[in-house]
Design an enzyme around this catalytic site. Structure first.
Site, PDB file in Angstrom:
ATOM      1  CG  HIS A 329      -1.801   1.168   1.366  1.00 21.65           C
ATOM      2  ND1 HIS A 329      -3.122   1.160   0.988  1.00 21.65           N
ATOM      3  CD2 HIS A 329      -1.545   2.417   1.826  1.00 21.65           C
ATOM      4  CE1 HIS A 329      -3.641   2.364   1.202  1.00 21.65           C
ATOM      5  NE2 HIS A 329      -2.705   3.150   1.723  1.00 21.65           N
ATOM      6  CD  GLU A 330       1.510   3.218   3.834  1.00 15.45           C
ATOM      7  OE1 GLU A 330       1.447   4.282   3.204  1.00 15.45           O
ATOM      8  OE2 GLU A 330       0.609   2.849   4.621  1.00 15.45           O
ATOM      9  CG  HIS A 333       0.266   6.194  -0.690  1.00 15.62           C
ATOM     10  ND1 HIS A 333      -0.752   7.004  -1.140  1.00 15.62           N
ATOM     11  CD2 HIS A 333      -0.207   5.547   0.404  1.00 15.62           C
ATOM     12  CE1 HIS A 333      -1.811   6.845  -0.330  1.00 15.62           C
ATOM     13  NE2 HIS A 333      -1.510   5.968   0.603  1.00 15.62           N
ATOM     14  CD  GLU A 352      -4.637   7.121   1.731  1.00 13.40           C
ATOM     15  OE1 GLU A 352      -4.395   5.947   1.388  1.00 13.40           O
ATOM     16  OE2 GLU A 352      -3.867   7.784   2.452  1.00 13.40           O
ATOM     17  CE1 TYR A 410      -7.765   5.782   3.850  1.00 13.61           C
ATOM     18  CE2 TYR A 410      -6.204   3.997   3.578  1.00 13.61           C
ATOM     19  CZ  TYR A 410      -6.509   5.246   4.046  1.00 13.61           C
ATOM     20  OH  TYR A 410      -5.557   5.971   4.717  1.00 13.61           O
TER      21      TYR A 410
HETATM   22 ZN   LIG Z   1      -2.681   5.230   2.125  1.00 15.57          ZN
END
Ligand SMILES: [Zn+2]
Length: 481
Positions: A329-330, A333, A352, A410
């Site tokens: 996830h990170e 980004h 997000e 999200y």
């Molecule tokens: Zn995030």
């Protein structure tokens, strides 16, 4: 960002279960390479006082429109001075950021600080097309147990740790208050030239190239074209190093006691960088760092340009597992937020939602997970929440409570992107994302830009589809879309 122990699924499953229904442009930018704020910072870290003493010089780009009478900076660490967001998340010791001796082109400037906002009155108004140099001294007191900005063991985690020039656009200066929901930070692409002075025995992990050896003198790190610059000053971290197939140096930094997951998380990080690079477009920097550890209350992971944080393990239905989905996830980004920016206060879904979709896609393709049933439930549940509360997926941070934020910002947009794959085919959706990445990299995109890109690539008008999923117009039919 990912909330602590989100496993988004666990939190959202809880929300679904608990709440009763009734309640419940690159080309243009490349040509303007110099048109970015340029920060030069000299920062000394004192590990005894847990303070950073800094001198900052900021060169303003000349591309501002109209006459400027004032500048606005964000002093986010002041959120930790008189904490007002509840006892659970309160730092055990406060922190703050204090600015002195502000000068503009050498002339003393009047300033006014109100919580996380610093107003600097320009001694002389700045005409269109004129640049200026702003200098200031600052002192940062690190909070203990602050969210993101934090000291733990022999590690100082520097996030939003210098006076950050606020964004000024058609709506004026962005000086929205700090929130504990979401990532209340909105910045623009900038250049950084930072000299660190740290006590002996410490090393640096940063948004730029890392200096893994112990620092013996001042260390200067440069990184151009990033929205922010994060740094970890530590005596304690060990590293797993490697290179992705696409040539990105991927470092995984871990602490004692995390040896059992370090290799697996490094493998996942390398694989995620290649996966996102292949589908969305090339990661533009030569290095990325994944730093495992505690970065403050309520946070499982957080993204910064070139550097992300993650907890080492997350609880799952099968017990504790390496936090692969948080790392993925990170890292996603880096594409959605890092390179393609958005106003994270006004339209947090845009980074997000796309990031959660990217995470799910990676977990599906590379890790063999299948969350289709979960995403269908998300669609149904979010329809109910919309009916009960009137909150959509495109709202500013202050409109959401945490559990509703996770569901609307999200999960629902991730379900939407999955539905779009059903509708258009996977290749087309990947083409939409890679076109969006290519077109808006190093810029700030909006929901409108995203929808326009999708329409153009799909060759059809998808406005009704997006209106239904994002704004709940004609809601009720989404689960079948
Ligand atoms: Zn995030």
């Amino acid at each position: 960002m990912m909330r602590r122990f989100v496993s988004l699924m666990i939190v959202i499953t809880l929300v679904i279960g608990m709440m009763p229904i009734t309640q419940r442009a690159i080309a243009a930018e490349k040509g303007l390479a110099k048109e970015r704020p340029s920060y030069t910072i000299d920062a000394k870290y004192d590990d005894q006082q847990q303070m950073v003493t800094g001198h900052m010089s900021l060169k303003l780009p000349a591309n501002h429109k109209g006459k400027l009478d004032e500048l606005v900076f964000r002093l986010y660490p002041n959120a930790f001075r008189n904490w007002k967001w509840g006892a659970k998340s309160r730092p055990s010791a406060p922190g703050w950021l204090k600015v002195d001796h502000v000068r503009v082109n050498g002339a003393r400037a009047e300033t006014k600080t109100k919580e996380t906002v610093l107003h600097v009155s320009l001694p002389k108004p700045l005409a269109s097309g004129k640049t200026a140099e702003v200098t200031m001294d600052y002192q940062l007191k690190m909070p203990k147990g602050g969210t993101r900005l934090n000291v733990y063991g022999n590690t100082a985690f520097l996030a939003q740790w210098y006076p950050m020039l606020a964004v000024k656009d058609a709506a004026g200066w962005h000086d929205e208050p700090y929130t504990t929901t979401g990532d209340p930070f909105y910045t623009q692409m900038s250049d950084f030239n930072i000299t660190f002075r740290v006590p002996q025995g410490y090393h640096l992990i940063t948004s730029g190239r890392d200096i893994a050896e112990d620092a013996k003198g001042p260390i200067t790190i440069k990184r151009d074209n990033v929205r922010d610059f994060a740094a970890v000053i530590s005596k304690d971290y060990e590293r797993v190093q490697g290179k992705s197939e696409q040539g990105v140096n991927v470092n995984l930094w871990y602490l004692k006691g995390m040896e059992d997951v370090s290799q697996e998380l490094h493998d996942a990080a390398v694989s995620a960088m290649d996966f996102f690079g292949k589908y969305f477009g090339k990661y533009p920097y030569e290095e990325v760092d994944v730093v495992l550890g505690e970065t403050g209350y309520g946070i499982a992971g957080m993204e910064y340009p070139g550097l992300v944080t993650s907890v080492a393990k997350i609880p799952t239905k099968k017990g504790e597992s390496p936090a692969i989905n948080v790392v993925a996830h990170e890292l996603a980004h880096q594409w959605w937020y890092g390179v393609v920016g958005n106003d994270q206060v006004k339209e947090p879904w845009l980074d997000e939602g796309l990031t959660t979709f990217s995470e799910f896609l990676f977990m599906h393709d590379q890790m063999g997970e299948n969350e289709r049933e979960f995403l269908t439930k998300v669609a149904e549940r979010s329809d109910e929440v919309y009916k009960a509360k009137g909150v959509t997926s495109v709202e500013s941070l202050d409109k959401y409570s945490d559990p509703i934020y996770a569901l609307m910002v999200y999960a629902r947009p991730a379900a939407m992107m999955w539905a779009l794959m059903d509708k258009l085919g996977r290749d087309k959706v990947m083409k939409i994302l890679s076109t969006y990445y290519d077109h808006y990299q190093f810029r700030t995109a909006t929901t409108h830009d995203f929808i326009q890109t999708a329409n153009k690539v799909a060759g059809k008008d998808l406005t009704d589809f997006f209106n239904r999923w994002l704004y709940f117009k004609g809601a009720g039919a989404v689960a079948k879309d």
